[in-house]
Design a protein around this motif. Sequence first.
Motif, PDB file in Angstrom:
ATOM      1  N   ALA A   1      14.836 125.663  30.572  1.00 10.26           N
ATOM      2  CA  ALA A   1      13.561 125.458  31.258  1.00 10.26           C
ATOM      3  C   ALA A   1      13.860 125.081  32.704  1.00 10.26           C
ATOM      4  O   ALA A   1      14.708 124.224  32.970  1.00 10.26           O
TER       5      ALA A   1
ATOM      6  N   THR B   1      12.481 129.705  30.832  1.00  9.08           N
ATOM      7  CA  THR B   1      11.080 129.341  30.740  1.00  9.08           C
ATOM      8  C   THR B   1      10.743 128.441  31.921  1.00  9.08           C
ATOM      9  O   THR B   1      11.633 127.835  32.543  1.00  9.08           O
TER      10      THR B   1
ATOM     11  N   GLU C   1       9.181 125.140  33.312  1.00 13.87           N
ATOM     12  CA  GLU C   1       8.924 123.770  32.833  1.00 13.87           C
ATOM     13  C   GLU C   1       7.508 123.309  33.149  1.00 13.87           C
ATOM     14  O   GLU C   1       6.964 123.680  34.195  1.00 13.87           O
TER      15      GLU C   1
END
Length: 201
Positions: free
Chosen positions: A42, A199, A201
């Motif tokens: 993330a 990804t 965060e």
Amino acid sequence: MNIFCVGRNYANHAKELGNALPQQPVLFSKPSRAFVETNGQAISVPQHLGQVHYEIEVVLKIDREVKQGESVWDVVSQIALGLDLTLREVQKELQTKGHPWLRAKGFKHSAIVTPFWDIREQEAYNTEFSLLKNGNLAQKGQIKDMIFNLQTIIDECENCFGLGEGDIIFTGTPEGVGPLHSGDLYQLYWGKEEKGRFTVE
């Protein structure tokens, strides 16, 4: 490591942002702290400052000190895919004032890069790269569609700044840029091979 970038290097991307096609490469740089390598993690971005846009790009890694006029394939043996992140609203405000783009382009984690891999010239020019956002195609492009080719980019960067071992160059993004949101999954593909993912965060 120096991080150099080329703006507006795909005609359709320039048009989607309402920018005129450049007559020479639009060059800017990012601080080394902008760099982060993808490993499925993330990654945090400053969404509190406005929309953060993704821009997928081919990234060149310089093998050694470059001399004027050298062929790109004599000094580049590895490439990666990267996301040049932009605080779009901040950039527009800076452009209106005639100020540099650094605040919009140089924040921490604004240069997301996959691991580098060995590349040959023919593969580089004949392979499509793409970005998937939450499993859906967001951007795709090919090196051969650039306004300024890789040789021109190398020559211009060497002439303006000098290039040495470990320097990297973001070479421009095709059309389809858009905002990141918390929880989004991004996958970067070279042909049919996933080279990196992360990804937000």
